[in-house]
Write a protein that holds these residues in place. Sequence first.
Motif, mmCIF file in Angstrom:
data_model
loop_
_atom_site.group_PDB
_atom_site.id
_atom_site.type_symbol
_atom_site.label_atom_id
_atom_site.label_comp_id
_atom_site.label_asym_id
_atom_site.label_seq_id
_atom_site.Cartn_x
_atom_site.Cartn_y
_atom_site.Cartn_z
ATOM 1 N N VAL A 60 -3.518 -2.026 -8.355
ATOM 2 C CA VAL A 60 -4.080 -0.728 -8.611
ATOM 3 C C VAL A 60 -4.604 -1.002 -10.044
ATOM 4 C CG1 VAL A 60 -3.573 1.461 -9.447
ATOM 5 C CG2 VAL A 60 -2.596 0.689 -7.246
ATOM 6 N N THR B 270 4.527 5.572 -5.640
ATOM 7 C CA THR B 270 4.866 5.308 -6.838
ATOM 8 C C THR B 270 3.793 6.446 -7.637
ATOM 9 O OG1 THR B 270 4.978 3.169 -6.783
ATOM 10 C CG2 THR B 270 4.583 3.865 -9.052
ATOM 11 N N TRP C 281 -2.089 3.234 -16.396
ATOM 12 C CA TRP C 281 -2.351 2.423 -15.381
ATOM 13 C C TRP C 281 -3.417 1.764 -14.890
ATOM 14 C CZ3 TRP C 281 0.151 4.464 -9.589
ATOM 15 C CH2 TRP C 281 0.427 3.577 -8.990
ATOM 16 N N ALA D 140 8.216 1.172 -8.611
ATOM 17 C CA ALA D 140 7.390 0.238 -7.726
ATOM 18 C C ALA D 140 8.265 -0.657 -7.169
ATOM 19 C CB ALA D 140 6.161 -0.321 -8.155
ATOM 20 N N GLN E 79 2.034 1.736 -3.460
ATOM 21 C CA GLN E 79 1.317 2.396 -4.370
ATOM 22 C C GLN E 79 1.313 3.849 -4.182
ATOM 23 O OE1 GLN E 79 -2.483 0.336 -2.963
ATOM 24 N NE2 GLN E 79 -2.115 -1.360 -4.448
ATOM 25 N N TYR E 80 1.110 4.334 -3.160
ATOM 26 C CA TYR E 80 0.971 5.758 -2.907
ATOM 27 C C TYR E 80 2.349 6.598 -3.161
ATOM 28 C CZ TYR E 80 -3.477 6.339 -0.608
ATOM 29 O OH TYR E 80 -4.728 6.527 -0.348
ATOM 30 N N ILE F 286 -6.556 3.418 -5.745
ATOM 31 C CA ILE F 286 -5.458 3.441 -4.603
ATOM 32 C C ILE F 286 -6.320 3.779 -3.396
ATOM 33 C CG2 ILE F 286 -3.580 3.977 -3.621
ATOM 34 C CD1 ILE F 286 -2.140 4.649 -6.094
ATOM 35 N N GLY G 186 1.541 -4.594 -5.413
ATOM 36 C CA GLY G 186 0.743 -3.653 -5.306
ATOM 37 C C GLY G 186 0.598 -2.864 -6.397
ATOM 38 N N PHE G 187 1.597 -2.836 -7.299
ATOM 39 C CA PHE G 187 1.480 -1.902 -8.367
ATOM 40 C C PHE G 187 0.457 -2.528 -9.233
ATOM 41 C CE2 PHE G 187 2.855 -1.358 -13.039
ATOM 42 C CZ PHE G 187 2.842 0.025 -12.973
ATOM 43 N N SER H 122 0.866 -1.263 -0.079
ATOM 44 C CA SER H 122 0.074 0.042 0.085
ATOM 45 C C SER H 122 0.893 1.292 0.109
ATOM 46 C CB SER H 122 -0.921 0.160 1.327
ATOM 47 O OG SER H 122 -1.783 -0.949 1.109
#
Length: 336
Positions: free
Chosen positions: A237, A79, A151, A98, A76-77, A243, A233-234, A73
């Motif tokens: 998304v 990146t 993405w 990531a 994610q943020y 996210i 995680g990447f 997580s």
Amino acid sequence: MRKLFITHPVEARLSVALAVLVIGLGISTDTFLTLSNLTSLLNNNAVNIIWAVGLLVVLIAGGIDISFAVAASVVQYLTAQVLFGMGGGNWALGFMVASMFGIGLGLVNALLIQGFRVISIVITIATFNAYFGLLMYFTRGRSIFNLPPWWTERIYIFEHQAANGTWSVLNLSVLVMVVCALATWALIRLTSLGRQLYAFGDNPEGARRAGVNVWLMQCLAFGWMGLMAGIGGFMQVNITQEIVPNALYGRELAVLAAVVLGGARLGGGRGTVLGCVLGVLFVAVIQNGLNLLGISPFAFQMIIGAIIMVAISTSNISFAASAATRRRNKAASGAA
């Protein structure tokens, strides 16, 4: 078949149990064995398998990591912020960013474990809470929906439309899952570092005296877990197209349970990619079957708890040794 049960007992037993479960659910429900449900099952569990093969490497090395889902997580943020700063980025840049963030968070665990000489579960409990607390503090719990189009765009590696109009698809995450599983298999089976990981997990002191670099083993194991956490995680998304800071919270225990079920020993030195994948699929099929049968999700938790207890309690049983003992006893009784 008998030889398979002796050489690879966990994988063989789990394969039989999974086959029986699939047949039973296929008979009990009309939708389980449909192509749309099976492809959905793979799509929904691709990220879990990516994380599972990373966790497998940590368990082989004698460690344990419960911070990877929260770390994913955080990745994610971080990146997303880097990509926003670069004007949107692309797939190659996104994977690179990531991966680097994931490896970095994994190495934090390794450095703390080896630097302070504290067992891995204590450190990863600490980083689990630290990562999640920092994430919620700086994001204030806000989700991100306005992401770069590339993405969130769905990429399908397989598409099929049934006669009744139902679509069956496999997402890009499934292909990434396969690549991650093969890369992990190559690491632990085809390289000297992989053999050192098994030796280090089975007997850390003996491996150290034999010249195995302890720092390198810790960094490799937790760095690989971090890499898989970042990639997982990447890709999550891309699946959810958003996210959410607490969306992955709590998934780490289900993944850990599946990897242990697949034969990875909590004490280290044992585990295979095949068993790991089978463990995740077994847990996923149980959950999917219970949903299709309309059974309460709390039943799933009870069943998984019972399975894990059995898996842990039988993890040190050697079927090869048992078979050899039976042969010796039979030979001795024949000679008498």
